[in-house]
Scaffold this motif. Structure first.
Motif, short mmCIF file in Angstrom:
data_model
loop_
_atom_site.label_atom_id
_atom_site.label_comp_id
_atom_site.label_asym_id
_atom_site.label_seq_id
_atom_site.Cartn_x
_atom_site.Cartn_y
_atom_site.Cartn_z
N CYS A 171 -26.24 -64.17 -0.92
CA CYS A 171 -26.82 -65.44 -1.33
C CYS A 171 -26.37 -66.54 -0.36
CB CYS A 171 -26.35 -65.79 -2.75
SG CYS A 171 -27.15 -67.26 -3.43
N ARG A 172 -27.29 -67.40 -0.01
CA ARG A 172 -26.97 -68.53 0.87
C ARG A 172 -25.95 -69.46 0.19
NH1 ARG A 172 -27.92 -69.76 5.91
NH2 ARG A 172 -29.03 -71.69 5.60
N PHE A 173 -25.31 -70.29 0.98
CA PHE A 173 -24.39 -71.33 0.51
C PHE A 173 -23.26 -70.77 -0.34
CE2 PHE A 173 -28.44 -73.47 1.28
CZ PHE A 173 -28.05 -74.48 2.14
N TRP A 174 -22.76 -69.62 0.09
CA TRP A 174 -21.60 -69.04 -0.58
C TRP A 174 -21.85 -68.80 -2.07
CZ3 TRP A 174 -15.95 -71.15 -0.39
CH2 TRP A 174 -15.10 -70.17 0.10
N ALA A 175 -23.13 -68.56 -2.39
CA ALA A 175 -23.58 -68.28 -3.76
C ALA A 175 -23.37 -69.47 -4.71
CB ALA A 175 -22.92 -67.02 -4.31
N ILE B 102 -20.28 -66.52 6.23
CA ILE B 102 -19.16 -67.45 6.11
C ILE B 102 -19.66 -68.87 6.39
CG2 ILE B 102 -16.91 -68.10 7.05
CD1 ILE B 102 -16.49 -65.12 7.69
N PRO B 103 -19.41 -69.81 5.48
CA PRO B 103 -19.87 -71.18 5.69
C PRO B 103 -19.29 -71.77 6.97
CG PRO B 103 -19.16 -70.86 3.42
CD PRO B 103 -18.75 -69.64 4.18
N THR B 104 -20.11 -72.55 7.66
CA THR B 104 -19.72 -73.14 8.95
C THR B 104 -18.39 -73.88 8.90
OG1 THR B 104 -22.03 -73.26 9.60
CG2 THR B 104 -20.51 -74.68 10.80
N TRP C 60 -13.32 -64.04 14.59
CA TRP C 60 -14.57 -63.77 13.87
C TRP C 60 -15.76 -64.37 14.63
CZ3 TRP C 60 -15.38 -60.38 10.19
CH2 TRP C 60 -16.60 -60.40 9.51
N ARG C 61 -15.60 -65.61 15.11
CA ARG C 61 -16.67 -66.25 15.89
C ARG C 61 -16.95 -65.45 17.16
NH1 ARG C 61 -13.47 -70.69 14.65
NH2 ARG C 61 -12.76 -70.85 16.82
N GLU C 62 -15.91 -64.96 17.80
CA GLU C 62 -16.09 -64.15 19.02
C GLU C 62 -16.81 -62.85 18.70
OE1 GLU C 62 -12.15 -63.67 20.66
OE2 GLU C 62 -11.92 -65.85 20.87
N ALA C 63 -16.46 -62.22 17.59
CA ALA C 63 -17.13 -60.98 17.19
C ALA C 63 -18.61 -61.23 16.89
CB ALA C 63 -16.44 -60.38 15.97
#
Length: 181
Positions: free
Chosen positions: A34-38, A80-82, A93-96
């Motif tokens: 779900c968008r927006f962390w549900a 994951i929310p920005t 995580w961003r690199e992955a």
């Protein structure tokens, strides 16, 4: 580090292989996130978000990127929310995620990095979706994100999980399979 995906394969999100990019797994996973962390007023999947994004473009390359821009989330099961993703401890995580997008581009012969039109549309759609699905009484999404929304009507009705999965996978094969060209 390995995690098992829906196909039963063990994958390493920090070192993805070409065979890890299974569209059936991606479609199933994105349709269940779900968008927006549900925190939405009703269920609205990342798969539907991608379908709406894809509908915004005419160019075949941009359509492919729009549908697949959340591929890392489809492989890991996490949107994951920005604000969290931008934290220093999330650098790996961003690199992955960037590595996954680069690998995806290579697999599908797409330009890399992700085109700026996709990033802008993603931000505008985020504002649109927030206005539709989030409690925005005390939050100015347009001001905070820095983009104006699309008309709310582009979202349509929220799709059920299975419906979103089938729609996403169908569109994936239409865009990426040589048999549908």
């Amino acid at each position: 580090m390995y995690i098992m995906n829906a196909s039963g394969r063990l994958i390493n999100p920090f070192d993805l292989k070409e065979e890890d990019f299974d569209p059936r797994v991606i479609a199933q996973t994105l349709s269940r996130i779900c968008r927006f962390w549900a925190q939405t007023s009703e269920f609205y999947s990342v798969a539907q978000h991608c379908l709406v994004m894809e509908s915004l473009f005419e160019d075949p390359v941009l359509k492919k990127w729009a549908l697949a821009h959340e591929v890392f989330e489809g492989l890991t099961g996490m949107d994951i929310p920005t604000p969290i993703k931008r934290q220093p401890h999330m650098a790996s995580w961003r690199e992955a995620e960037e590595k996954a997008l680069e690998k995806f581009a290579s697999i599908h012969n797409l330009p890399y990095p992700v085109p700026p039109q996709i990033k802008e549309a993603d931000k505008r759609l985020l504002v649109t979706e927030a206005l539709r699905f989030m409690n925005s009484v005390n939050y100015d999404w347009e001001k905070q994100v820095g983009y104006s929304p699309y008309p709310l009507s582009i979202i349509g009705r929220p799709l059920e999980m299975k419906e979103a999965e089938i729609a996403f996978l169908t569109r994936w094969y239409e865009l990426f399979s040589p048999y549908f060209k």
